[in-house]
Design a protein around this motif. Structure first.
Motif, PDB file in Angstrom:
ATOM      1  N   ARG B 146      12.009  29.933   0.073  1.00 45.01           N
ATOM      2  CA  ARG B 146      10.917  30.909  -0.028  1.00 45.01           C
ATOM      3  C   ARG B 146      10.565  31.311  -1.463  1.00 45.01           C
ATOM      4  NH1 ARG B 146      12.513  34.655   3.696  1.00 45.01           N
ATOM      5  NH2 ARG B 146      10.922  34.174   5.232  1.00 45.01           N
ATOM      6  N   THR B 147      11.568  31.377  -2.353  1.00 40.29           N
ATOM      7  CA  THR B 147      11.277  31.880  -3.713  1.00 40.29           C
ATOM      8  C   THR B 147      10.387  30.920  -4.503  1.00 40.29           C
ATOM      9  OG1 THR B 147      13.405  31.002  -4.409  1.00 40.29           O
ATOM     10  CG2 THR B 147      13.296  33.370  -3.984  1.00 40.29           C
ATOM     11  N   ASN B 148      10.145  29.716  -3.988  1.00 39.55           N
ATOM     12  CA  ASN B 148       9.207  28.819  -4.656  1.00 39.55           C
ATOM     13  C   ASN B 148       7.765  29.330  -4.556  1.00 39.55           C
ATOM     14  OD1 ASN B 148      10.854  26.408  -5.452  1.00 39.55           O
ATOM     15  ND2 ASN B 148      11.312  26.403  -3.258  1.00 39.55           N
ATOM     16  N   TYR B 149       7.495  30.141  -3.540  1.00 38.74           N
ATOM     17  CA  TYR B 149       6.111  30.583  -3.316  1.00 38.74           C
ATOM     18  C   TYR B 149       5.680  31.603  -4.359  1.00 38.74           C
ATOM     19  CZ  TYR B 149       5.448  28.351   1.254  1.00 38.74           C
ATOM     20  OH  TYR B 149       5.290  27.451   2.257  1.00 38.74           O
ATOM     21  N   GLN B 150       4.463  31.449  -4.862  1.00 39.45           N
ATOM     22  CA  GLN B 150       3.836  32.421  -5.760  1.00 39.45           C
ATOM     23  C   GLN B 150       2.483  32.814  -5.190  1.00 39.45           C
ATOM     24  OE1 GLN B 150       5.193  33.885  -8.325  1.00 39.45           O
ATOM     25  NE2 GLN B 150       7.077  32.708  -8.087  1.00 39.45           N
ATOM     26  N   PRO B 151       2.163  34.083  -5.000  1.00 42.54           N
ATOM     27  CA  PRO B 151       3.062  35.198  -5.235  1.00 42.54           C
ATOM     28  C   PRO B 151       4.204  35.219  -4.230  1.00 42.54           C
ATOM     29  CG  PRO B 151       1.092  35.962  -4.126  1.00 42.54           C
ATOM     30  CD  PRO B 151       0.851  34.529  -4.480  1.00 42.54           C
ATOM     31  N   ARG B 152       5.198  35.989  -4.573  1.00 44.92           N
ATOM     32  CA  ARG B 152       6.402  36.098  -3.771  1.00 44.92           C
ATOM     33  C   ARG B 152       6.072  36.596  -2.366  1.00 44.92           C
ATOM     34  NH1 ARG B 152      11.693  37.768  -6.499  1.00 44.92           N
ATOM     35  NH2 ARG B 152      13.171  37.676  -4.777  1.00 44.92           N
ATOM     36  N   ALA B 153       6.668  35.958  -1.378  1.00 43.67           N
ATOM     37  CA  ALA B 153       6.456  36.381   0.010  1.00 43.67           C
ATOM     38  C   ALA B 153       7.620  37.253   0.456  1.00 43.67           C
ATOM     39  CB  ALA B 153       6.326  35.161   0.908  1.00 43.67           C
ATOM     40  N   SER B 154       7.366  38.081   1.447  1.00 41.93           N
ATOM     41  CA  SER B 154       8.358  39.001   1.992  1.00 41.93           C
ATOM     42  C   SER B 154       9.440  38.225   2.742  1.00 41.93           C
ATOM     43  CB  SER B 154       7.632  39.956   2.936  1.00 41.93           C
ATOM     44  OG  SER B 154       8.529  40.684   3.718  1.00 41.93           O
ATOM     45  N   GLY B 155      10.702  38.657   2.640  1.00 38.15           N
ATOM     46  CA  GLY B 155      11.786  38.038   3.410  1.00 38.15           C
ATOM     47  C   GLY B 155      12.953  37.628   2.535  1.00 38.15           C
ATOM     48  N   THR B 156      14.001  37.085   3.174  1.00 38.95           N
ATOM     49  CA  THR B 156      15.204  36.639   2.454  1.00 38.95           C
ATOM     50  C   THR B 156      14.819  35.739   1.283  1.00 38.95           C
ATOM     51  OG1 THR B 156      16.511  36.716   4.471  1.00 38.95           O
ATOM     52  CG2 THR B 156      17.372  35.357   2.696  1.00 38.95           C
ATOM     53  N   PRO B 157      15.227  36.082   0.054  1.00 39.92           N
ATOM     54  CA  PRO B 157      14.823  35.286  -1.115  1.00 39.92           C
ATOM     55  C   PRO B 157      15.679  34.039  -1.291  1.00 39.92           C
ATOM     56  CG  PRO B 157      16.090  37.184  -1.820  1.00 39.92           C
ATOM     57  CD  PRO B 157      15.993  37.271  -0.326  1.00 39.92           C
ATOM     58  N   TRP B 158      15.553  33.123  -0.340  1.00 37.42           N
ATOM     59  CA  TRP B 158      16.293  31.861  -0.469  1.00 37.42           C
ATOM     60  C   TRP B 158      15.903  31.174  -1.770  1.00 37.42           C
ATOM     61  CZ3 TRP B 158      20.043  31.779   2.807  1.00 37.42           C
ATOM     62  CH2 TRP B 158      19.876  32.161   4.137  1.00 37.42           C
ATOM     63  N   GLY B 159      16.887  30.564  -2.445  1.00 37.49           N
ATOM     64  CA  GLY B 159      16.611  29.826  -3.670  1.00 37.49           C
ATOM     65  C   GLY B 159      15.767  28.597  -3.384  1.00 37.49           C
ATOM     66  N   ALA B 160      15.453  27.853  -4.447  1.00 36.61           N
ATOM     67  CA  ALA B 160      14.534  26.720  -4.328  1.00 36.61           C
ATOM     68  C   ALA B 160      14.925  25.760  -3.206  1.00 36.61           C
ATOM     69  CB  ALA B 160      14.467  25.976  -5.652  1.00 36.61           C
ATOM     70  N   THR B 161      16.229  25.554  -3.029  1.00 36.65           N
ATOM     71  CA  THR B 161      16.683  24.648  -1.964  1.00 36.65           C
ATOM     72  C   THR B 161      17.632  25.373  -1.005  1.00 36.65           C
ATOM     73  OG1 THR B 161      18.403  23.901  -3.469  1.00 36.65           O
ATOM     74  CG2 THR B 161      16.424  22.525  -3.306  1.00 36.65           C
ATOM     75  N   GLY B 162      17.571  26.701  -0.962  1.00 37.54           N
ATOM     76  CA  GLY B 162      18.483  27.476  -0.119  1.00 37.54           C
ATOM     77  C   GLY B 162      17.995  27.612   1.311  1.00 37.54           C
ATOM     78  N   GLY B 163      18.945  27.839   2.232  1.00 38.38           N
ATOM     79  CA  GLY B 163      18.594  28.179   3.604  1.00 38.38           C
ATOM     80  C   GLY B 163      18.549  27.021   4.567  1.00 38.38           C
ATOM     81  N   MET B 164      19.266  25.934   4.257  1.00 39.51           N
ATOM     82  CA  MET B 164      19.303  24.820   5.213  1.00 39.51           C
ATOM     83  C   MET B 164      20.653  24.110   5.162  1.00 39.51           C
ATOM     84  SD  MET B 164      18.866  22.501   2.713  1.00 39.51           S
ATOM     85  CE  MET B 164      17.264  22.682   1.985  1.00 39.51           C
ATOM     86  N   SER B 165      21.019  23.456   6.279  1.00 35.73           N
ATOM     87  CA  SER B 165      22.289  22.739   6.374  1.00 35.73           C
ATOM     88  C   SER B 165      22.158  21.639   7.406  1.00 35.73           C
ATOM     89  CB  SER B 165      23.419  23.675   6.830  1.00 35.73           C
ATOM     90  OG  SER B 165      23.529  24.787   5.985  1.00 35.73           O
ATOM     91  N   CYS B 166      23.060  20.650   7.330  1.00 34.23           N
ATOM     92  CA  CYS B 166      23.087  19.599   8.345  1.00 34.23           C
ATOM     93  C   CYS B 166      24.532  19.294   8.730  1.00 34.23           C
ATOM     94  CB  CYS B 166      22.381  18.336   7.844  1.00 34.23           C
ATOM     95  SG  CYS B 166      22.222  17.067   9.125  1.00 34.23           S
ATOM     96  N   PRO B 167      25.135  20.118   9.580  1.00 33.96           N
ATOM     97  CA  PRO B 167      26.486  19.828  10.052  1.00 33.96           C
ATOM     98  C   PRO B 167      26.452  18.942  11.300  1.00 33.96           C
ATOM     99  CG  PRO B 167      25.830  21.992  10.814  1.00 33.96           C
ATOM    100  CD  PRO B 167      24.629  21.396  10.101  1.00 33.96           C
ATOM    101  N   VAL B 168      27.641  18.579  11.797  1.00 33.23           N
ATOM    102  CA  VAL B 168      27.761  17.829  13.055  1.00 33.23           C
ATOM    103  C   VAL B 168      28.063  18.838  14.164  1.00 33.23           C
ATOM    104  CG1 VAL B 168      29.073  16.083  14.324  1.00 33.23           C
ATOM    105  CG2 VAL B 168      28.564  15.759  11.876  1.00 33.23           C
ATOM    106  N   TRP B 169      27.256  18.789  15.221  1.00 34.24           N
ATOM    107  CA  TRP B 169      27.386  19.732  16.330  1.00 34.24           C
ATOM    108  C   TRP B 169      28.050  19.057  17.519  1.00 34.24           C
ATOM    109  CZ3 TRP B 169      25.755  24.380  14.670  1.00 34.24           C
ATOM    110  CH2 TRP B 169      24.790  24.429  13.669  1.00 34.24           C
ATOM    111  N   THR B 170      28.821  19.816  18.309  1.00 39.13           N
ATOM    112  CA  THR B 170      29.370  19.310  19.557  1.00 39.13           C
ATOM    113  C   THR B 170      29.003  20.276  20.676  1.00 39.13           C
ATOM    114  OG1 THR B 170      31.194  18.232  18.415  1.00 39.13           O
ATOM    115  CG2 THR B 170      31.473  18.613  20.778  1.00 39.13           C
ATOM    116  N   GLY B 171      28.519  19.701  21.779  1.00 39.38           N
ATOM    117  CA  GLY B 171      28.139  20.542  22.904  1.00 39.38           C
ATOM    118  C   GLY B 171      27.621  19.699  24.055  1.00 39.38           C
ATOM    119  N   VAL B 172      26.839  20.327  24.926  1.00 35.09           N
ATOM    120  CA  VAL B 172      26.206  19.606  26.032  1.00 35.09           C
ATOM    121  C   VAL B 172      24.689  19.695  25.843  1.00 35.09           C
ATOM    122  CG1 VAL B 172      28.103  19.993  27.649  1.00 35.09           C
ATOM    123  CG2 VAL B 172      26.251  21.681  27.506  1.00 35.09           C
ATOM    124  N   ARG B 173      23.998  18.741  26.463  1.00 34.38           N
ATOM    125  CA  ARG B 173      22.537  18.748  26.312  1.00 34.38           C
ATOM    126  C   ARG B 173      21.931  19.872  27.151  1.00 34.38           C
ATOM    127  NH1 ARG B 173      23.516  12.988  26.649  1.00 34.38           N
ATOM    128  NH2 ARG B 173      23.073  12.070  24.605  1.00 34.38           N
TER     129      ARG B 173
END
Lengths: 192, 413
Positions: B146-173
């Protein structure tokens, strides 16, 4: 109390215990409406969420409507005051004016109201309406005719408590000076 | 002012030492402060029913950057994601409310609404009743970057590449569980509700719904595992939805109820948040009346190595490495520029395995000179959608997928 209520109640204690906790969480710029804004917003989140946002009045209106929908205990009048304050002091397009006394703090210059604001009592209580906790009138009515009321209420304010008015606990006030505690207790009991 | 600050701190230190609601109730009206303090000694630091932020942070790497304590939010930047998949101690944290401390043995999942028969499962029953699958999948906050946006938008100020992940999940469909209950003809949306508590009794529950097409996607899971371990409490223990590739709020944590509806759920987390203007607005304007709910992430990529400002010895090969992903369709290609976007070079792209997992790309480069050097990564999906320099501004700062740029210094060996 159901498990879910218990979790909610505990959550409130957790939320209130963090009030003013972090170094980043300095107060908002003092001005008309700052006390009310702090009292309402701090119930659920740190003030840095406000201070790092510089929004247009329209965005603040959207934001406040959102917070109301999410459960902030505030009246429409309070929402208007908070909106007016945020639009002046945290505005993207206009620099904030110099800090000034909060002339809109509930009770204005009334010393008792100043005391209630300084100790965050007014965030959760009001004179005649339930907010998060009971109104001061309800508390006074509960102790009516009880000769030991001032001491008992003072103890309650000091230690906090839960159960008398539902699941949401009231946090304790261990550092409140004794004289102020007695003044608050006596004043609450006069609200009839 | 001094006085009120001292008061707050004392309240805090007192309360963190109290066992919580139960202990407060136990104090009773006659308790004195001295008794209250005595009773609190040695008690656990967390109020009953919730997990402390200290406990959550203790399980995370020091590189995690926190943006808020109430609610807790934190993530690591791109160069801390240079792994095949995101390790558990680097998965980003984004709560709307507080972190509940749930008992896996008491926890139940109920499926209700437009189904032929209402079903309730314990976690153990769920694990036995349906085929168990493991897959990597993107989890990304709608406001990531979000912090890449100008002007600044309301909300958690995630850094340029903040706020995402790709782990391995286990469960049922989710589709298997829906099939077991039987869907009514008018079933159109599935709403997930989790057990996270708010700070006040009036707090709206966090409820989001996903359309049936996403609910029936074979990659949408009810998960209990992350990277072959249990879900950490802050990530939804004991059960959560995983709608990979979609905005993270679709992946309900602490999941206890699934309700099948004939239309999108109507609630503040559907209509007031996680929305974007239907047509782009002028940057800085408020949300217009015509909005759409956020769903799949558009094509996106980031460079995980080298790290920003890394110092590299000249004339040696530099391996530029990163991740590319898209919430709908597939990643088509990734191109790298070494000259601020004047020319582009196709990167090698790892084959697709799990549909909504990120894919690693690599591109070798031999510097032609000393000094400051930049790398730009630009991904294109299989439908021809290409990452923009900067996406359209929107009032809540969602869906940042602008081109990622990393600068390094090349020095003589």
């Amino acid at each position: 109390m159901s498990r879910r209520e218990a979790v909610r109640a505990a959550a409130l204690a957790a939320a209130l215990c963090c009030t003013g906790a972090s170094a980043q969480d300095e107060p908002l710029i003092s001005g008309p409406g700052s006390t009310l804004t702090e009292n309402k917003c701090k119930i659920c989140h740190e003030l840095q969420h406000i201070k790092r946002a510089q929004l247009s009045p329209g965005e603040w209106a959207d934001n406040l409507r959102n917070m109301k929908e999410r459960g902030t205990p505030m009246t429409d009048d309070e929402m208007r005051m908070i909106h007016e304050y945020l639009s002046v002091y945290y505005n993207r397009d206009k620099p904030a004016p110099a800090p000034s006394p909060d002339t809109l703090a509930s009770g204005g210059d009334d010393p008792m109201q100043k005391l209630l604001n300084a100790n965050a009592c007014n965030g959760c209580h009001s004179i005649d309406k339930r907010v998060v906790g009971p109104s001061f009138r309800e508390v006074a009515a509960k102790y009516a005719g009880d000769r030991g009321a001032p001491a008992r209420l003072a103890t309650k304010i000091r230690a906090g408590g839960q159960g008398a008015w539902g699941a949401v606990p009231m946090p304790p006030n261990p550092a409140l000076p004794e004289a102020e505690l007695q003044r608050i207790a006596a004043w609450v009991l006069q609200q009839k | 002012m001094e006085n009120s600050k001292r008061t707050d701190e004392s309240r805090r230190s007192f309360l963190t030492g109290v066992a919580g609601a139960g202990a407060l109730a136990a104090l009773g009206e006659a308790a004195t402060l001295r008794e209250a303090l005595a009773q609190s000694a040695g008690a656990p630091a967390a109020p009953a029913g919730t997990v402390t932020n200290e406990a959550i942070k203790a399980a995370k790497v020091p590189a995690m950057q926190y943006h808020s304590e109430r609610p807790i939010t934190g993530s690591v930047p791109a160069h801390e994601h240079d792994f095949e998949f995101t390790p558990t101690d680097r998965v980003f944290i984004r709560n709307n409310l507080l972190t509940p401390d749930l008992d896996i043995n008491l926890h139940r999942l109920t499926l209700k609404g437009l189904v032929d028969k209402e079903l309730t499962f314990s976690v153990a029953e769920l694990q036995k009743a349906f085929p168990v699958v493991s897959m990597a999948g993107m989890l990304e906050c709608a406001g990531a970057g979000r912090t890449n946006y100008q002007p600044r938008a309301s909300g958690t100020p995630w850094g340029a590449t903040g706020g995402m992940s790709c782990p391995v999940w286990t469960g049922v469909r989710l589709k298997d569980v829906l099939a077991a209950a039987g869907l009514k003809a008018n079933a159109a949306h599935v709403a997930g509700q989790g057990g996270d508590p708010g700070a006040v009794a009036t707090a709206a529950p966090v409820i989001r719904s996903i359309p049936m097409s996403k609910a029936l996607d074979e990659n949408t899971l009810i998960a209990w595992g992350m990277n072959n371990g249990p879900l950490p409490k802050v990530h939804g223990y004991p059960l959560r939805l995983v709608a990979p590739g979609w905005v993270g709020s679709a992946s309900t944590k602490w999941l206890h109820t699934l309700t099948v509806l004939d239309a999108p759920f109507k609630g503040t987390y559907m209509t007031g948040s996680y929305i974007v203007p239907k047509w782009p607005v002028k940057p800085g304007e408020k949300m217009p009346p015509d909005t759409v709910s956020t769903q799949a992430w558009p094509i996106k990529s980031m460079i995980t190595s080298p790290a920003p400002d890394q110092v590299l010895k000249g004339t040696e090969r530099i391996m530029v490495r990163g991740k590319a992903w898209v919430g709908e369709g597939s990643v088509g290609r990734v191109d790298i520029s070494f000259d601020e976007g004047a020319t582009w070079h196709r990167a090698a792209l790892e084959r697709e395995r799990d549909k909504y997992a990120w894919r690693t790309f690599t591109c070798e480069y031999v510097p032609q000179r000393f000094g400051h050097l930049t790398f730009l990564a630009r991904a294109t999906d299989d439908r021809g959608n290409m990452q923009p320099i900067a996406p359209y501004w929107n009032p809540l700062g969602y869906f940042w997928n602008g081109i990622h740029r990393v600068g390094v210094m090349v020095v003589p060996a």
